[in-house]
Design an enzyme around this catalytic site. Structure first.
Site, PDB file in Angstrom:
ATOM      1  N   GLY A  31       0.804  -1.218   0.000  1.00 40.05           N
ATOM      2  CA  GLY A  31       0.000   0.000   0.000  1.00 40.05           C
ATOM      3  C   GLY A  31       0.839   1.271   0.000  1.00 40.05           C
ATOM      4  O   GLY A  31       2.026   1.253  -0.314  1.00 40.05           O
ATOM      5  N   HIS A  37       4.254   1.840  -7.739  1.00 38.98           N
ATOM      6  CA  HIS A  37       3.171   0.835  -7.653  1.00 38.98           C
ATOM      7  C   HIS A  37       2.265   0.931  -8.879  1.00 38.98           C
ATOM      8  O   HIS A  37       1.842  -0.085  -9.439  1.00 38.98           O
ATOM      9  CB  HIS A  37       2.313   1.078  -6.405  1.00 38.98           C
ATOM     10  CG  HIS A  37       3.041   0.944  -5.105  1.00 38.98           C
ATOM     11  ND1 HIS A  37       3.396   2.022  -4.327  1.00 38.98           N
ATOM     12  CD2 HIS A  37       3.491  -0.153  -4.444  1.00 38.98           C
ATOM     13  CE1 HIS A  37       4.015   1.594  -3.243  1.00 38.98           C
ATOM     14  NE2 HIS A  37       4.091   0.286  -3.277  1.00 38.98           N
ATOM     15  N   LYS A 152      13.212  -2.043  -8.322  1.00 36.88           N
ATOM     16  CA  LYS A 152      13.664  -1.303  -7.139  1.00 36.88           C
ATOM     17  C   LYS A 152      14.088  -2.256  -6.026  1.00 36.88           C
ATOM     18  O   LYS A 152      15.060  -2.012  -5.323  1.00 36.88           O
ATOM     19  CB  LYS A 152      12.508  -0.405  -6.679  1.00 36.88           C
ATOM     20  CG  LYS A 152      12.561   0.098  -5.281  1.00 36.88           C
ATOM     21  CD  LYS A 152      13.375   1.334  -5.204  1.00 36.88           C
ATOM     22  CE  LYS A 152      13.369   2.001  -3.857  1.00 36.88           C
ATOM     23  NZ  LYS A 152      12.795   1.316  -2.748  1.00 36.88           N
ATOM     24  N   ASP A 153      13.334  -3.348  -5.852  1.00 34.96           N
ATOM     25  CA  ASP A 153      13.662  -4.359  -4.840  1.00 34.96           C
ATOM     26  C   ASP A 153      14.291  -5.554  -5.552  1.00 34.96           C
ATOM     27  O   ASP A 153      13.699  -6.642  -5.625  1.00 34.96           O
ATOM     28  CB  ASP A 153      12.400  -4.753  -4.067  1.00 34.96           C
ATOM     29  CG  ASP A 153      11.826  -3.585  -3.290  1.00 34.96           C
ATOM     30  OD1 ASP A 153      12.253  -3.376  -2.151  1.00 34.96           O
ATOM     31  OD2 ASP A 153      10.980  -2.851  -3.841  1.00 34.96           O
ATOM     32  N   VAL A 179      10.789   3.333 -10.978  1.00 34.67           N
ATOM     33  CA  VAL A 179      10.255   4.669 -11.274  1.00 34.67           C
ATOM     34  C   VAL A 179      10.933   5.658 -10.330  1.00 34.67           C
ATOM     35  O   VAL A 179      11.042   5.406  -9.127  1.00 34.67           O
ATOM     36  CB  VAL A 179       8.723   4.700 -11.100  1.00 34.67           C
ATOM     37  CG1 VAL A 179       8.187   6.103 -11.374  1.00 34.67           C
ATOM     38  CG2 VAL A 179       8.070   3.685 -12.026  1.00 34.67           C
ATOM     39  N   LEU A 187      11.319   6.245  -6.225  1.00 35.89           N
ATOM     40  CA  LEU A 187      10.103   6.388  -5.426  1.00 35.89           C
ATOM     41  C   LEU A 187      10.042   5.264  -4.402  1.00 35.89           C
ATOM     42  O   LEU A 187      10.362   4.114  -4.708  1.00 35.89           O
ATOM     43  CB  LEU A 187       8.860   6.323  -6.314  1.00 35.89           C
ATOM     44  CG  LEU A 187       8.705   7.425  -7.359  1.00 35.89           C
ATOM     45  CD1 LEU A 187       7.326   7.331  -8.001  1.00 35.89           C
ATOM     46  CD2 LEU A 187       8.893   8.794  -6.744  1.00 35.89           C
ATOM     47  N   SER A 189       7.715   4.289  -0.525  1.00 40.46           N
ATOM     48  CA  SER A 189       6.787   4.715   0.530  1.00 40.46           C
ATOM     49  C   SER A 189       7.573   5.323   1.685  1.00 40.46           C
ATOM     50  O   SER A 189       7.073   6.186   2.397  1.00 40.46           O
ATOM     51  CB  SER A 189       5.971   3.529   1.031  1.00 40.46           C
ATOM     52  OG  SER A 189       5.371   2.870  -0.068  1.00 40.46           O
ATOM     53  N   ARG A 190       8.821   4.882   1.861  1.00 36.61           N
ATOM     54  CA  ARG A 190       9.629   5.368   2.990  1.00 36.61           C
ATOM     55  C   ARG A 190      10.217   6.759   2.739  1.00 36.61           C
ATOM     56  O   ARG A 190      10.748   7.372   3.676  1.00 36.61           O
ATOM     57  CB  ARG A 190      10.725   4.366   3.325  1.00 36.61           C
ATOM     58  CG  ARG A 190      10.145   3.054   3.851  1.00 36.61           C
ATOM     59  CD  ARG A 190      11.186   2.100   4.383  1.00 36.61           C
ATOM     60  NE  ARG A 190      10.581   1.036   5.176  1.00 36.61           N
ATOM     61  CZ  ARG A 190      10.358  -0.206   4.757  1.00 36.61           C
ATOM     62  NH1 ARG A 190      10.701  -0.560   3.529  1.00 36.61           N
ATOM     63  NH2 ARG A 190       9.799  -1.095   5.551  1.00 36.61           N
TER      64      ARG A 190
HETATM   65  P1  AMP Z   1       5.935  -2.284  -1.503  1.00 40.43           P
HETATM   66  O1  AMP Z   1       4.532  -1.772  -1.371  1.00 40.43           O
HETATM   67  O2  AMP Z   1       6.978  -1.315  -1.079  1.00 40.43           O
HETATM   68  O3  AMP Z   1       6.116  -3.669  -0.912  1.00 40.43           O
HETATM   69  O4  AMP Z   1       6.178  -2.461  -3.060  1.00 40.43           O
HETATM   70  C1  AMP Z   1       5.292  -3.219  -3.844  1.00 40.43           C
HETATM   71  C2  AMP Z   1       5.924  -3.442  -5.190  1.00 40.43           C
HETATM   72  O5  AMP Z   1       6.191  -2.163  -5.796  1.00 40.43           O
HETATM   73  C3  AMP Z   1       7.264  -4.185  -5.108  1.00 40.43           C
HETATM   74  O6  AMP Z   1       7.329  -5.140  -6.166  1.00 40.43           O
HETATM   75  C4  AMP Z   1       8.266  -3.079  -5.298  1.00 40.43           C
HETATM   76  O7  AMP Z   1       9.476  -3.523  -5.878  1.00 40.43           O
HETATM   77  C5  AMP Z   1       7.526  -2.153  -6.244  1.00 40.43           C
HETATM   78  N1  AMP Z   1       8.088  -0.806  -6.206  1.00 40.43           N
HETATM   79  C6  AMP Z   1       8.340  -0.050  -5.099  1.00 40.43           C
HETATM   80  N2  AMP Z   1       8.915   1.116  -5.438  1.00 40.43           N
HETATM   81  C7  AMP Z   1       9.060   1.087  -6.795  1.00 40.43           C
HETATM   82  C8  AMP Z   1       9.604   2.002  -7.746  1.00 40.43           C
HETATM   83  N3  AMP Z   1      10.118   3.182  -7.396  1.00 40.43           N
HETATM   84  N4  AMP Z   1       9.581   1.642  -9.052  1.00 40.43           N
HETATM   85  C9  AMP Z   1       9.062   0.448  -9.431  1.00 40.43           C
HETATM   86  N5  AMP Z   1       8.533  -0.450  -8.579  1.00 40.43           N
HETATM   87  C10 AMP Z   1       8.527  -0.138  -7.272  1.00 40.43           C
END
Ligand code: AMP
Length: 288
Positions: A31, A37, A152-153, A179, A187, A189-190
């Site tokens: 989220g 995302h 990113k991850d 992104v 980008l 969330s943190r």
């Molecule tokens: P998270 O909500 O942080 O667990 O991320 C959910 C998904 O979004 C994961 O597959 C992340 O790798 C992806 N994600 C997070 N930040 C980015 C970003 N800046 N660019 C592309 N994908 C991202």
């Protein structure tokens, strides 16, 4: 877009789609949606008939000293953004739906879960055990044809790909490019934790990656030279990385010289935020 909270509702909604011959795309998330995302959701929209986004802040992937309680949550806003991105179904279960009383199983992937962000000196492999366990469950709950993860991850992608191969899970994994903000900051969330001055310093992470890309583009593929270029940018911003390393993109083993495709990955604390970023270095490629 519908929101469902139980596995039973999820399966009922998906059964009808599957019977109709539709392909299902899954985007697992925690989220607090941003354009990263949304890029995953758009990729899923383009590649599958029916798009499921899971929204679950997974407690088991947070360490004891990490930000589980403080993690940003705003489901109403997220639902609006997901709907606008063309998502069909939002699966937002409560913790008890995912981890009912007596839950006792861990999916744990050796090797790739124990380095970088999973190193015992740092967060330990428990983080990735939490990730692989919840993603295995999501794959069983949704049974997607294809699942989307962000570059990113990068370590997470390697862990999930290993799990899917080892456990013969019938899902295709698609990786979506990172992104970034216009100034290069990936980008996350943190990023919300960053004060304005820290937000400025944090741009050094992506500058470090670009400095390394330039070094490789100039023909120097030796690990020491590539890492020195990247360290230079971090030093200038007063950032001491948790790690800054060159690794194989396939199994995360250490790399001494940039070859076909090598992951340069960095983690650093900037203020309250623990940030990660990476780039894939390719011999002969031009920098971003
Ligand atoms: P998270 O909500 O942080 O667990 O991320 C959910 C998904 O979004 C994961 O597959 C992340 O790798 C992806 N994600 C997070 N930040 C980015 C970003 N800046 N660019 C592309 N994908 C991202």
């Amino acid at each position: 877009m519908r929101t469902v909270r139980t596995v039973a509702e999820l399966r009922a909604a998906l059964g009808a789609r599957r019977d109709a011959g539709q392909t299902i795309g899954l985007v697992p998330t925690m989220g607090s949606f941003h354009d990263g995302h949304l890029a995953l959701m758009r990729a899923a929209r383009a590649a599958s008939d029916y798009v499921v986004v899971s929204l679950f802040v997974n407690p088991t992937q947070f360490g004891p000293s990490e930000d589980l309680d403080a993690y940003p949550r705003d489901e109403a806003r997220d639902a609006g953004l997901a709907s606008a991105a063309g998502v069909d179904l939002l699966f937002a279960p409560p913790v008890e739906e995912v981890y009912p009383e007596g839950f006792a199983t861990t999916v744990s992937i050796d090797g790739v879960s124990e380095v970088l962000c999973g190193d015992t000196e740092r967060r330990g492999r428990g983080h990735f055990d939490g990730v692989s366990t919840v993603v295995a469950k999501l794959f069983n709950m949704v049974a997607p044809d294809v699942a989307f993860f962000g570059q990113k991850d990068a370590q997470q992608v390697v862990v999930i790909e290993r799990m899917v191969r080892d456990l013969d899970i019938p899902v295709r994994i698609e990786t979506v490019p990172t992104v970034r903000e216009p100034d290069g900051l990936a980008l996350s969330s943190r990023n919300a934790y960053l004060e304005p001055a820290e937000r400025e310093r944090a741009t050094a992470l992506s500058r470090a990656l670009v400095a390394a890309e330039r070094t490789v583009a100039a023909g120097d593929t030796d690990a020491a030279a590539v890492l020195a270029a990247a360290h230079g940018e971090l030093d200038a911003a007063g950032i001491e990385p948790e790690y800054l390393e060159l690794r194989s993109t396939t199994d995360l083993s250490p790399v001494e010289r940039v070859n076909g495709s090598t992951l340069l990955t960095v983690a650093a604390r900037v203020g309250r935020a623990r940030l990660i970023d990476n780039t894939v270095l390719r011999q002969g490629a031009l920098p971003r």
